[in-house]
Write an enzyme that holds these catalytic residues in place. Structure first.
Site, PDB file in Angstrom:
ATOM      1  N   TYR A  94      33.300 -61.322   3.578  1.00 19.42           N
ATOM      2  CA  TYR A  94      32.315 -60.333   3.146  1.00 19.42           C
ATOM      3  C   TYR A  94      32.824 -59.424   2.030  1.00 19.42           C
ATOM      4  O   TYR A  94      34.028 -59.319   1.806  1.00 19.42           O
ATOM      5  CB  TYR A  94      31.917 -59.456   4.334  1.00 19.42           C
ATOM      6  CG  TYR A  94      30.964 -60.150   5.298  1.00 19.42           C
ATOM      7  CD1 TYR A  94      29.609 -59.817   5.325  1.00 19.42           C
ATOM      8  CD2 TYR A  94      31.409 -61.141   6.167  1.00 19.42           C
ATOM      9  CE1 TYR A  94      28.729 -60.449   6.189  1.00 19.42           C
ATOM     10  CE2 TYR A  94      30.537 -61.770   7.042  1.00 19.42           C
ATOM     11  CZ  TYR A  94      29.200 -61.416   7.054  1.00 19.42           C
ATOM     12  OH  TYR A  94      28.331 -62.046   7.909  1.00 19.42           O
ATOM     13  N   ASP A 145      13.006 -87.464  12.620  1.00 19.21           N
ATOM     14  CA  ASP A 145      13.804 -86.327  13.118  1.00 19.21           C
ATOM     15  C   ASP A 145      13.983 -85.228  12.073  1.00 19.21           C
ATOM     16  O   ASP A 145      14.568 -84.185  12.352  1.00 19.21           O
ATOM     17  CB  ASP A 145      15.164 -86.799  13.675  1.00 19.21           C
ATOM     18  CG  ASP A 145      16.042 -87.463  12.624  1.00 19.21           C
ATOM     19  OD1 ASP A 145      15.694 -87.420  11.431  1.00 19.21           O
ATOM     20  OD2 ASP A 145      17.089 -88.025  13.001  1.00 19.21           O
ATOM     21  N   HIS A 182      19.908 -63.751   6.211  1.00 22.46           N
ATOM     22  CA  HIS A 182      20.734 -64.688   6.979  1.00 22.46           C
ATOM     23  C   HIS A 182      19.838 -65.741   7.624  1.00 22.46           C
ATOM     24  O   HIS A 182      18.893 -65.381   8.325  1.00 22.46           O
ATOM     25  CB  HIS A 182      21.459 -63.938   8.107  1.00 22.46           C
ATOM     26  CG  HIS A 182      22.866 -63.594   7.812  1.00 22.46           C
ATOM     27  ND1 HIS A 182      23.236 -62.585   6.971  1.00 22.46           N
ATOM     28  CD2 HIS A 182      24.027 -64.135   8.267  1.00 22.46           C
ATOM     29  CE1 HIS A 182      24.561 -62.514   6.920  1.00 22.46           C
ATOM     30  NE2 HIS A 182      25.066 -63.450   7.689  1.00 22.46           N
ATOM     31  N   GLU A 190      29.943 -63.092   0.954  1.00 24.35           N
ATOM     32  CA  GLU A 190      28.686 -62.491   1.389  1.00 24.35           C
ATOM     33  C   GLU A 190      28.715 -61.018   1.003  1.00 24.35           C
ATOM     34  O   GLU A 190      29.475 -60.238   1.569  1.00 24.35           O
ATOM     35  CB  GLU A 190      28.529 -62.615   2.910  1.00 24.35           C
ATOM     36  CG  GLU A 190      28.748 -64.024   3.423  1.00 24.35           C
ATOM     37  CD  GLU A 190      28.444 -64.155   4.910  1.00 24.35           C
ATOM     38  OE1 GLU A 190      27.454 -63.577   5.375  1.00 24.35           O
ATOM     39  OE2 GLU A 190      29.209 -64.838   5.601  1.00 24.35           O
ATOM     40  N   SER A 245      19.415 -59.394   8.141  1.00 21.77           N
ATOM     41  CA  SER A 245      19.041 -60.241   9.282  1.00 21.77           C
ATOM     42  C   SER A 245      17.556 -60.613   9.216  1.00 21.77           C
ATOM     43  O   SER A 245      16.730 -59.833   8.750  1.00 21.77           O
ATOM     44  CB  SER A 245      19.315 -59.475  10.580  1.00 21.77           C
ATOM     45  OG  SER A 245      18.800 -60.174  11.681  1.00 21.77           O
ATOM     46  N   HIS A 290      23.397 -70.914   3.962  1.00 21.95           N
ATOM     47  CA  HIS A 290      24.007 -70.114   5.027  1.00 21.95           C
ATOM     48  C   HIS A 290      23.379 -70.376   6.398  1.00 21.95           C
ATOM     49  O   HIS A 290      23.441 -69.536   7.288  1.00 21.95           O
ATOM     50  CB  HIS A 290      23.951 -68.619   4.691  1.00 21.95           C
ATOM     51  CG  HIS A 290      25.015 -67.813   5.385  1.00 21.95           C
ATOM     52  ND1 HIS A 290      26.290 -68.287   5.590  1.00 21.95           N
ATOM     53  CD2 HIS A 290      24.987 -66.555   5.951  1.00 21.95           C
ATOM     54  CE1 HIS A 290      26.991 -67.347   6.227  1.00 21.95           C
ATOM     55  NE2 HIS A 290      26.231 -66.306   6.466  1.00 21.95           N
ATOM     56  N   THR A 334       9.442 -82.266  15.699  1.00 22.52           N
ATOM     57  CA  THR A 334      10.190 -83.171  16.586  1.00 22.52           C
ATOM     58  C   THR A 334      11.575 -82.599  16.862  1.00 22.52           C
ATOM     59  O   THR A 334      12.114 -81.827  16.067  1.00 22.52           O
ATOM     60  CB  THR A 334      10.401 -84.549  15.937  1.00 22.52           C
ATOM     61  OG1 THR A 334      11.183 -84.374  14.750  1.00 22.52           O
ATOM     62  CG2 THR A 334       9.084 -85.224  15.600  1.00 22.52           C
TER      63      THR A 334
END
Ligand SMILES: *[C@@H]1O[C@H](CO)[C@@H](O)[C@H](O)[C@H]1NC(C)=O
Ligand SMILES: *[C@@H]1O[C@H](CO)[C@@H](O)[C@H](O)[C@H]1NC(C)=O
Length: 716
Positions: A497, A635, A224, A458, A275, A115, A640
């Site tokens: 959801y 990367d 999340h 979700e 959250s 997610h 970086t």
């Protein structure tokens, strides 16, 4: 002496006394995808297109088979993408079929998203999810299908007898509820059974080889991955990806950015209202808390964002990732519970717009065709004006706009979805192609007592708890003692959801996005109870209605990258060419500093496939004595960043790209001489032709040269 030998037996008793309980394969493959100009999946913010790479994205696959029945397998894949998707599964299963026949199918393979909200969009098959990405993005899609398939192939090839352990523990400081006012709508006696308004338990599966060597880890924890906010333009695996990175670095010593035999995946669970922004929702302008019910600041949604715990989004990503990694390692190290070696799986398609939910007191209620309410797109982890939370009134001017542009909801849909005020009746919208899913995947995977409830959505905290409890009770009563059920969210297909019926009444963002209406959770409880019954009696349910394949219908308005131009003056021919340096590093840096260099470059979308498992940048260290350089970072590393931008539109119809390599020099970096390097592919524009029609005619993707430019600097 006696005491010591006692301890000796205790530690090795597990290893020597038992045979491996499963046959396990683990695999990892790069799925990074287009690092320029492609919208990111998650915030549905059309302006949030990719402009480089923060960390690479990976698919991590695990195959579990029974020791006595090595063809009876299940596959669990965790991908650094926003969510599982029907179109992806269709592509992956096609590839699997050509190689493995009927060994790996939709029945025993679950493909789940971490997610992250910072991966490429445009790979989902329903229009509503592609609306902000200018439709279907072929390179994003093809790259994901290939990478996920390869991760499974690698896992298939290294299957070997292994020990699989299960452990759980609490992680208290890595998640908060972002819709507490909705959570509080749940009955007081139900809430009283829980200390927290989000789940704090992390589950870990630990995989050891026959020789007790480390092979893999899977963590399940609800949060999340939105530590990177909607202003981020760099592809990033966010906090879950950082947790994987930390552990893979530690367990694969001496490898680049941790890519080795050990694979650590961080799956998501019932994270719908959860959250990572631990300081909660604040107003960007004043720093005060947002309005608790509507999550606005002065009536505006965009000003209200979840923040913390770091000073910026990079640090927040690291902190939340580190906390998950540390807890997962602690649970890994202390795991002693070996799972019973049974593999089991059940799968069924369901028409979720047409589900009869049987009520306890008799009678039935139904689910609805898909619809969004007005609080759509207003989450505190990245909302967009004009939608606000807890919107139970309709907004007349938006309705006029919607009716004119889109579709008027049927009376039946409005009644079914009540009290949600219907903004977008996505289940009734069919152009340019289907907007919303109706047929979804339901699936369960079993590893002994551990049962994964694989859900295509979700789930909010309380919705997840109710489903988990329903299933655990059922399994226990059906003879699976010690059953441990876990929700695995964002899997196989995406249908937004699922909240509880009580939360649904509040119509916060998560409820407005519960697209199948107020009875959705009860429908899932009933469906997964049915699947549990099948799982326990060892039979497969019927397949259910076929999943539509929309691949042929999905269009795009996203243009291919333009040709790449040197930044030279058209008359004099003077100026830097592709691969040349235009901003050099300093001569000296201290640890903790930031080194940077900018090159004239190609568009990184030019060769998504060749750049898989490769890197757009390198930090290299001079080997002393001598003139060789060793690679130190790529990367994929967290320290970086690869930044890309279109510098200007060339007079010849192509574009000039700038690529900047950034290195946050770690505080413990060994002293020495380093250089920054950049690599990429350019697309050749046909010389001399520079009519305005050139943009409209797709140029053949011609990777004429792989350019590299190195530059020396010293650090002391
Ligand atoms: C995103 O995070 C950055 C810090 O990294 C901050 O400056 C910005 O205000 C945040 N924006 C939103 C919309 O959350
Ligand atoms: C799913 O159910 C809806 C509502 O009854 C129906 O209109 C639709 O045709 C069904 N879809 C499929 C593929 O069966």
């Amino acid at each position: 002496m006696k005491a010591i030998s006692c301890v000796f037996v205790l530690i090795l008793g597990v290893a020597l006394g038992q045979d491996p309980n499963f046959i396990v394969g683990v695999g990892i493959e790069d799925v990074t995808g287009p690092a320029a100009d492609v919208n990111m999946m998650g915030y549905a913010h059309p302006g949030q297109t990719s402009r480089g790479i923060h960390t690479r994205l990976y698919s991590r696959a695990f195959i579990f088979c029974e020791v006595d029945n090595p063809d009876k397998c299940e596959v669990f894949v965790v991908v650094d993408f926003a969510m599982g998707a029907t179109a992806i599964n269709i592509g992956v299963f096609e590839r699997l079929k050509t190689l493995y026949g009927s060994m790996y199918t939709e029945k025993n393979v679950a493909i789940c998203g971490t997610h992250t909200h910072s991966g490429p969009a445009g790979y989902l098959q329903y229009f509503v999810f592609d609306a902000t990405s200018q439709g279907f993005v072929h390179d994003a899609y093809d790259n994901l299908v290939e990478g996920i398939f390869q991760s499974i192939r690698i896992a298939h090839e290294n299957r070997a007898p292994s020990f699989v352990y299960h452990n759980t523990g609490e992680l208290l400081d890595a998640n908060i509820n972002r819709s507490p006012s909705a959570y509080e709508a749940n009955p007081a006696n139900e809430r009283a059974r829980y200390t927290h308004d989000v789940d704090k338990v992390m589950t870990v599966l630990k995989i050891l080889g026959e020789d007790m060597s480390d092979r893999g880890l899977i963590s399940f924890f609800p949060v999340h991955p939105v530590s990177m906010n909607n202003t981020n333009r760099l592809l990033s695996s966010d906090n879950k990806g950082y947790a994987s990175y930390m552990i893979e670095m530690e367990k694969n010593p001496g490898t680049f950015h941790g890519q080795g035999d050990f694979v650590a995946a961080f799956a998501n669970t019932n994270q719908g209202d959860v959250s990572p922004n631990l300081e909660g929702a604040k107003c960007l302008d004043t720093g005060e808390d947002c309005d608790r019910i509507t999550s606005t600041c002065n009536g505006r949604t965009a000003l209200c964002v979840g923040v913390g715990p770091g000073k910026d989004m990079f640090e927040s990503t690291k902190i939340i990732g580190e906390r998950q990694a540390n807890k997962a390692m602690e649970l890994y190290d202390s795991a002693t519970h070996l799972l019973d070696g049974t593999v089991g799986f059940v799968h069924q398609h369901v028409n979720m717009t047409d589900f009869d939910v049987k009520l306890d007191g008799g009678g039935t209620v139904k689910t609805c065709k898909g619809a969004f309410g007005y609080s759509l797109r207003s989450a505190t982890d990245g909302g967009v004006f004009p939608f606000t939370q807890s919107e139970t009134e309709t907004m007349p001017y938006l309705e006029v706009l919607r009716d004119a542009l889109l579709s008027t909801p049927s009376a039946e849909l409005v009644a079914c979805q009540a009290p949600k005020p219907v903004l977008l009746p996505i289940g009734e919208m069919h152009t340019p192609w289907e907007w919303a899913p109706a047929i979804i995947d339901t699936q369960m995977l079993r590893l002994g007592e551990f049962v994964m409830i694989v859900v295509p959505a979700e789930f909010s905290t309380m919705a997840g708890r109710r489903l988990r409890e329903t299933i655990t009770d059922y399994l226990e009563n059906d003879g699976l003692s010690g059953a441990e059920a876990e929700i695995v969210g964002l899997s196989n297909t995406y249908s937004d959801y699922v909240v509880t019926e009580e939360e649904y009444q509040t119509q916060r963002y998560e409820a407005a996005s519960t697209i199948f209406g107020p009875n959705t959770l009860r429908a899932y409880q009933q469906q997964y109870t049915y699947l549990s019954e099948k799982l326990m009696d060892g039979s497969q349910p019927t397949q259910g209605p076929p999943i539509p394949n929309l691949l042929a219908e999905m269009g795009t308005t996203l243009a291919d990258p333009e040709g790449d131009e040197d930044d030279v003056n058209i008359v004099t021919g003077l100026g830097p060419k592709i691969g040349e340096l235009i901003m050099d590093t300093d001569d000296k840096y201290r640890q903790g500093g930031v080194a940077m260099a900018t090159f004239i470059a190609g568009n990184p979308r030019n060769d998504v496939f060749r750049m898989r498992d490769d890197t757009f940048l390198k930090v290299q260290r001079r080997v002393v004595p001598g003139s060789n350089w060793n690679d130190v970072y790529t990367d994929a590393d967290f320290c970086t960043r690869f930044l890309w931008d279109r510098a200007s539109t060339s007079r010849r119809g192509g574009s000039v790209s700038h690529a900047t390599v950034v290195w946050d020099i770690p505080l413990d970096q060994t002293l020495g001489t380093y250089r920054l390097a950049h690599k990429g592919y350019r697309k050749d524009s046909v010389k001399g032709i520079y009519s305005v029609t050139k943009k409209a005619i797709p140029l053949p993707l011609k990777c004429v040269a792989s350019y590299t430019e190195d530059r020396t600097s010293s650090s002391s």
